[in-house]
Enzyme design. Structure first.
Site, PDB file in Angstrom:
ATOM      1  N   LYS A 165       0.845  -1.194   0.000  1.00 36.65           N
ATOM      2  CA  LYS A 165       0.000   0.000   0.000  1.00 36.65           C
ATOM      3  C   LYS A 165       0.879   1.242   0.000  1.00 36.65           C
ATOM      4  O   LYS A 165       1.746   1.401   0.867  1.00 36.65           O
ATOM      5  CB  LYS A 165      -0.922  -0.004   1.223  1.00 36.65           C
ATOM      6  CG  LYS A 165      -1.766  -1.267   1.354  1.00 36.65           C
ATOM      7  CD  LYS A 165      -2.613  -1.549   0.119  1.00 36.65           C
ATOM      8  CE  LYS A 165      -3.312  -2.902   0.223  1.00 36.65           C
ATOM      9  NZ  LYS A 165      -3.969  -3.304  -1.035  1.00 36.65           N
ATOM     10  N   ASP A 193      -0.209  -0.559  -4.541  1.00 37.22           N
ATOM     11  CA  ASP A 193      -1.627  -0.180  -4.550  1.00 37.22           C
ATOM     12  C   ASP A 193      -1.794   1.186  -3.902  1.00 37.22           C
ATOM     13  O   ASP A 193      -1.563   1.360  -2.712  1.00 37.22           O
ATOM     14  CB  ASP A 193      -2.446  -1.241  -3.795  1.00 37.22           C
ATOM     15  CG  ASP A 193      -3.932  -1.024  -3.950  1.00 37.22           C
ATOM     16  OD1 ASP A 193      -4.336  -0.026  -4.584  1.00 37.22           O
ATOM     17  OD2 ASP A 193      -4.698  -1.859  -3.435  1.00 37.22           O
ATOM     18  N   GLU A 218      -1.483   0.035  -8.808  1.00 34.64           N
ATOM     19  CA  GLU A 218      -2.928  -0.159  -8.805  1.00 34.64           C
ATOM     20  C   GLU A 218      -3.646   1.114  -8.404  1.00 34.64           C
ATOM     21  O   GLU A 218      -3.309   1.740  -7.406  1.00 34.64           O
ATOM     22  CB  GLU A 218      -3.322  -1.299  -7.852  1.00 34.64           C
ATOM     23  CG  GLU A 218      -4.818  -1.607  -7.918  1.00 34.64           C
ATOM     24  CD  GLU A 218      -5.159  -2.983  -7.382  1.00 34.64           C
ATOM     25  OE1 GLU A 218      -5.104  -3.953  -8.168  1.00 34.64           O
ATOM     26  OE2 GLU A 218      -5.444  -3.106  -6.176  1.00 34.64           O
ATOM     27  N   ASP A 241      -8.824  -1.316 -10.024  1.00 33.15           N
ATOM     28  CA  ASP A 241      -9.805  -2.116  -9.285  1.00 33.15           C
ATOM     29  C   ASP A 241     -11.000  -1.276  -8.831  1.00 33.15           C
ATOM     30  O   ASP A 241     -12.117  -1.544  -9.223  1.00 33.15           O
ATOM     31  CB  ASP A 241      -9.181  -2.948  -8.158  1.00 33.15           C
ATOM     32  CG  ASP A 241      -8.569  -2.149  -7.038  1.00 33.15           C
ATOM     33  OD1 ASP A 241      -8.309  -0.952  -7.203  1.00 33.15           O
ATOM     34  OD2 ASP A 241      -8.353  -2.736  -5.956  1.00 33.15           O
ATOM     35  N   LYS A 265     -13.039  -7.551  -8.169  1.00 32.61           N
ATOM     36  CA  LYS A 265     -13.553  -7.805  -6.814  1.00 32.61           C
ATOM     37  C   LYS A 265     -15.001  -8.265  -6.940  1.00 32.61           C
ATOM     38  O   LYS A 265     -15.857  -7.526  -7.427  1.00 32.61           O
ATOM     39  CB  LYS A 265     -13.461  -6.533  -5.964  1.00 32.61           C
ATOM     40  CG  LYS A 265     -12.038  -5.963  -5.824  1.00 32.61           C
ATOM     41  CD  LYS A 265     -11.295  -6.602  -4.667  1.00 32.61           C
ATOM     42  CE  LYS A 265      -9.851  -6.142  -4.568  1.00 32.61           C
ATOM     43  NZ  LYS A 265      -9.668  -4.810  -4.061  1.00 32.61           N
TER      44      LYS A 265
HETATM   45 MG    MG Z   1      -6.573  -2.253  -4.681  1.00 34.39          MG
END
Ligand code: MG
Length: 369
Positions: A165, A193, A218, A241, A265
């Site tokens: 992250k 991400d 991401e 995403d 997802k």
């Molecule tokens: Mg993500």
């Protein structure tokens, strides 16, 4: 075969550690899970789950799932759950949009359909890989040293896929990416991400500074338009995403070359039936995939594992085990569990895991024919 009863359960799933979204915004320590039990006149029972990743992250929330099911219940009652397209159309007519509310019913229908076919959902969808699927870690550390320490702990547990992250600050992000890349093993799958945290300029600064490393980012920016706008100005592969919700999103992103990777997802896109089309758009455009639950128990992880198994191995990057982040288990010891950083497809007909109903409490709503 007809759907004769829909029972809805609500369970709070506490996180082992409170979660801060990338950039330090939006903290939560529990996720609101909805479990759906579909019963049929032929005795087969299917289970679905819808667990958004908190309600501050994206426009989906637990109470919305339950309200959506209340609205749709009479429209799907009496339908044959094996006819997943018929059920999908009934839900779309009853309630346009609100995909996350439809996912648990779709999931329960697939559970029943695959049980009726005597095979796992992945095989009922056309055929599932038995490769142990790498689980992506979730590395929420903030500093270079912490990031390295957290990743090493995951590596000791067998993980080869990592979602690091970022988005806490441009200079910190660049330093952390460089350090991670300097220590990565050859077989590792690493995704950075950003969870929409960067402005266009911030994204460009990090992406250009790390261009020689060819790392994948991401959701670098808030919208697909933001990501598309900076696309010609950097060379980094991009995964989407949060802004990959509908089939229309998938077609546009694929066709316009906005991303090289899809993060599908299941709850966000409305379940397996709709997700399978997004998978096919990806495959038709040379786009690789991460397939995951938005969050939730072993049931949600298993649903995602089935879809992941229908993606050719070389195009499937990793799955997720949100279950490992929770302190409450609705199916203790059952279903696919983390084995050395990987999940194995269950071989039982249907989903392959169901909750221990005593862990769910009484249903919050029951609809019957
Ligand atoms: Mg993500």
């Amino acid at each position: 075969m007809k759907i004769t009863r829909i029972s809805v359960y609500q369970v709070d799933l506490p996180l082992e550690y409170p979660y801060w979204l990338s950039g330090g915004r939006l903290r939560f320590d529990s996720i609101d899970a909805t479990f759906v039990k579909l019963e049929t006149d032929e005795g087969l029972v299917g289970w679905g789950e819808g667990t958004p990743w908190g309600h501050t992250y994206l426009p989906s929330h637990g109470p919305g799932i339950r309200a959506g099911i209340e609205t749709m219940a009479s429209w799907v009652m009496g339908l044959d759950p094996r006819q997943v397209l018929t059920v999908e159309r009934a839900m779309d007519l009853a309630l346009p949009g609100h995909l996350y509310a439809k996912a648990p019913i779709d999931m329960a229908c697939w559970d029943i359909k695959a049980q009726a076919m005597g095979m796992p959902i992945a095989d009922a969808m056309g055929g599932g890989s038995r490769r142990p699927q790498p689980i992506a870690s979730s590395v929420g550390a903030k500093t270079v040293a912490e990031t390295r320490a957290v990743m090493d702990r995951y590596r000791e547990r067998g993980y080869i896929a990592h979602s690091v992250k970022i988005g806490s600050g441009v200079d910190d992000d660049i330093a952390r990416i460089r350090d991670v890349e300097a220590h990565r093993a050859d077989n590792e799958i690493i995704l950075y991400d950003c969870n929409r945290a960067w402005s266009r300029q911030e994204a460009l600064k990090v992406m250009q500074a790390t261009e020689n490393l060819y790392v994948t980012f991401e959701q670098p920016c808030e919208t697909t338009a933001d990501i598309a706008a900076i696309r010609p100005m950097h060379a980094a592969p991009v995964s989407v995403d949060e802004t990959l919700v509908t089939l229309e999103d998938a077609v546009k992103i694929a066709n316009q070359g906005i991303a090289e990777v899809f993060g599908i997802k299941l709850n966000r896109v409305g379940g397996l039936t709709k997700a399978a089309r997004i998978r096919d758009v990806a495959l038709a455009h040379g786009i690789d995939m991460f397939v995951m639950a938005t969050g939730g128990s072993v049931l949600a992880d298993t649903e995602a594992l089935h879809l992941a198994a229908t993606v050719p191995d070389r195009h499937l990057k990793a799955v997720w085990a949100c279950q490992d982040m929770l302190t409450y288990d609705v199916a203790p010891g059952k279903g696919p569990r983390n084995v050395q950083g990987h999940l194995n497809l269950p071989e039982e007909p249907g989903l392959g895991v169901k909750p221990d109903e005593t862990m769910l409490g009484a249903p919050v709503a029951v609809y019957s024919a």
